[in-house]
Scaffold this motif. Structure first.
Motif, PDB file in Angstrom:
ATOM      1  N   LYS A 191       1.721  13.039   3.560  1.00 55.95           N
ATOM      2  CA  LYS A 191       0.406  13.070   4.212  1.00 55.95           C
ATOM      3  C   LYS A 191      -0.374  11.786   3.931  1.00 55.95           C
ATOM      4  O   LYS A 191      -0.893  11.149   4.852  1.00 55.95           O
ATOM      5  CB  LYS A 191      -0.377  14.295   3.728  1.00 55.95           C
ATOM      6  N   THR A 192      -0.464  11.408   2.653  1.00 56.18           N
ATOM      7  CA  THR A 192      -1.255  10.210   2.352  1.00 56.18           C
ATOM      8  C   THR A 192      -0.609   8.971   2.969  1.00 56.18           C
ATOM      9  O   THR A 192      -1.295   8.085   3.466  1.00 56.18           O
ATOM     10  CB  THR A 192      -1.404   9.975   0.829  1.00 56.18           C
TER      11      THR A 192
ATOM     12  N   ASN B 176      -4.029   4.713  10.044  1.00 57.80           N
ATOM     13  CA  ASN B 176      -5.339   4.082  10.139  1.00 57.80           C
ATOM     14  C   ASN B 176      -5.253   2.571  10.038  1.00 57.80           C
ATOM     15  O   ASN B 176      -5.958   1.854  10.744  1.00 57.80           O
ATOM     16  CB  ASN B 176      -6.266   4.635   9.057  1.00 57.80           C
TER      17      ASN B 176
ATOM     18  N   HIS C 229       3.867   1.447  -1.079  1.00 57.01           N
ATOM     19  CA  HIS C 229       4.455   1.470  -2.411  1.00 57.01           C
ATOM     20  C   HIS C 229       3.489   2.093  -3.429  1.00 57.01           C
ATOM     21  O   HIS C 229       3.892   2.914  -4.256  1.00 57.01           O
ATOM     22  CB  HIS C 229       4.822   0.051  -2.836  1.00 57.01           C
ATOM     23  N   GLY C 230       2.242   1.712  -3.331  1.00 52.74           N
ATOM     24  CA  GLY C 230       1.230   2.255  -4.237  1.00 52.74           C
ATOM     25  C   GLY C 230       1.072   3.754  -4.101  1.00 52.74           C
ATOM     26  O   GLY C 230       0.957   4.469  -5.102  1.00 52.74           O
ATOM     27  N   ASN C 231       1.089   4.247  -2.873  1.00 51.75           N
ATOM     28  CA  ASN C 231       1.021   5.687  -2.663  1.00 51.75           C
ATOM     29  C   ASN C 231       2.193   6.388  -3.340  1.00 51.75           C
ATOM     30  O   ASN C 231       2.046   7.463  -3.919  1.00 51.75           O
ATOM     31  CB  ASN C 231       1.028   5.992  -1.152  1.00 51.75           C
TER      32      ASN C 231
ATOM     33  N   GLY D   5       0.816  -1.204   0.000  1.00 55.83           N
ATOM     34  CA  GLY D   5       0.000   0.000   0.000  1.00 55.83           C
ATOM     35  C   GLY D   5       0.850   1.254   0.000  1.00 55.83           C
ATOM     36  O   GLY D   5       0.590   2.203  -0.743  1.00 55.83           O
TER      37      GLY D   5
ATOM     38  N   ILE E 162      -1.953  14.467  -6.519  1.00 56.50           N
ATOM     39  CA  ILE E 162      -0.913  14.412  -5.482  1.00 56.50           C
ATOM     40  C   ILE E 162       0.440  14.633  -6.136  1.00 56.50           C
ATOM     41  O   ILE E 162       0.944  13.766  -6.845  1.00 56.50           O
ATOM     42  CB  ILE E 162      -0.853  13.026  -4.814  1.00 56.50           C
TER      43      ILE E 162
ATOM     44  N   VAL F  68      -1.532   8.928   6.614  1.00 52.70           N
ATOM     45  CA  VAL F  68      -2.932   8.532   6.787  1.00 52.70           C
ATOM     46  C   VAL F  68      -3.094   7.026   6.607  1.00 52.70           C
ATOM     47  O   VAL F  68      -3.758   6.349   7.413  1.00 52.70           O
ATOM     48  CB  VAL F  68      -3.836   9.277   5.773  1.00 52.70           C
ATOM     49  N   LEU F  69      -2.467   6.491   5.572  1.00 48.03           N
ATOM     50  CA  LEU F  69      -2.588   5.058   5.304  1.00 48.03           C
ATOM     51  C   LEU F  69      -2.065   4.227   6.476  1.00 48.03           C
ATOM     52  O   LEU F  69      -2.744   3.336   6.987  1.00 48.03           O
ATOM     53  CB  LEU F  69      -1.825   4.699   4.027  1.00 48.03           C
TER      54      LEU F  69
ATOM     55  N   ILE G 122       1.653   6.307  -7.290  1.00 45.03           N
ATOM     56  CA  ILE G 122       0.656   7.285  -7.720  1.00 45.03           C
ATOM     57  C   ILE G 122       1.192   8.706  -7.594  1.00 45.03           C
ATOM     58  O   ILE G 122       1.020   9.537  -8.489  1.00 45.03           O
ATOM     59  CB  ILE G 122      -0.634   7.139  -6.873  1.00 45.03           C
TER      60      ILE G 122
END
Lengths: 201, 201
Positions: B183-184, B191, B162-164, B160, B175, B187-188, B167
């Motif tokens: 930031k993202t 949570n 890695h995906g951020n 996940g 982004i 958040v990932l 992107i």
DNA sequence: ACCTGAACACCGTTCAAGT
DNA sequence: ACCTGAACACCGTTCAAGT
């Protein structure tokens, strides 16, 4: 030859796009060459440049088709699920399923890199963004109080799902096969949503 | 010329790898051509094939260097943080930082696709896997009771992250810029970990 | 033994020439 | 007007020939 008029410009374009899609789906994006594509539709290379700007243009338009297919798949998921949390889960699974069914086409969407001097066309950028908007809407349903933070959460989670896809399909990890993808995707979404709802619900 | 012996085979190899790394870092992987690389080190194309199997071999070996750099960066993060949750967060940020500092090199690691008839070399696959193992260890610290499920959680979350990265750095979304990525990513991870600890702690 | 560089089979793209 | 196909400037890779 040198004058045939067998097909209108638009017919040639559609034939080429369909042929290009087939080539990429079967052999991957590196197999998409001008000479090959031309011979596939019974024309010569020169003709392609009458209908497309260049090969990159062809790629972009095949990608647009792929994004359309993915979009309608995701739309049908949304329409089938009333429960928001369940819907987000199913959207993730549908995304992974699509990617694993069309690995080469899906791959080409994300491997495409615009040369520095040119921007991604607006219509293209919008189709990519619209993928994320569906998830954002679900977050607005899920935690209306979080307001603007929902956009951030949607991007974080959906990028995460995308990453799980990338890792699984490029075979860079031991995760291979659709069962494994679905499992990691499920774990990611479940735990993220649990955390998110707890702190923002 | 045709006989110089200015450099040993190994010297030529190291010179070529350094030159290749520079080319990719500056211009991206598509700028890495045999003729260009050869001229950069003052030899002709033929000589490259005395030292490397082919261009793909060069790519793989540059990627190995990149993975080494990334690994030591992550190791130093682990050694600096006693608190497990904090450590996972910092690992994520360090990963993103590395990617945004060396976008082209990092990109080449993941865009590389092995032809169907050949397998990824074992030494290469292991370096990729070892990236994930660091996170897995942290999960074992965090929720020892979860046992084997920790591996799944680590893979889900790290894919996940890695995906951020993907992107954000490919600019496929709005982004852009390191602040947004961080930031993202935050958040990932936050949570996900909240959800994970709640259900597995 | 070491290295060269011409040769081969490919690319993407252009454009004068043919009908 | 429509389409061709040779031409140009590139690729990756090989290997006979030169020192």
């Amino acid at each position: 030859m040198a004058r045939r008029s067998d097909h209108s410009r638009n017919e040639i374009k559609q034939m080429a796009l369909q042929a290009a899609e087939n080539i990429v789906a079967e052999k991957g994006s590196s197999a998409l060459t001008a000479r090959r594509l031309a011979s596939e539709i019974g024309y010569t290379v020169g003709s392609l440049y009458l209908v497309f700007e260049n090969l990159d243009d062809v790629t972009l338009q095949v990608n647009a088709r792929t994004l359309n297919q993915l979009s309608s798949k995701l739309d049908s998921v949304v329409s089938r699920h009333a429960d928001t949390k369940r819907c987000i889960l199913e959207l993730g699974l549908a995304y992974m399923q699509f990617a694993s069914e069309h690995p080469h086409l899906w791959n080409m969407v994300f491997e495409h890199q615009q040369p520095d001097d040119k921007d991604i066309p607006d219509w293209y950028q919008e189709r990519i963004n619209s993928l994320f908007q569906r998830i954002e809407e679900q977050f607005t349903n899920l935690t209306p109080a979080a307001a603007s933070e929902n956009a951030l959460a949607a991007r974080a989670l959906w990028s995460g799902v995308h990453g799980n896809c990338v890792i699984a399909l490029t075979g860079k990890l031991d995760i291979v096969g659709i069962e494994d993808i679905e499992k990691t995707c499920d774990v990611l979404i479940e735990n993220f949503l649990t955390g998110w709802v707890q702190t923002h619900g």
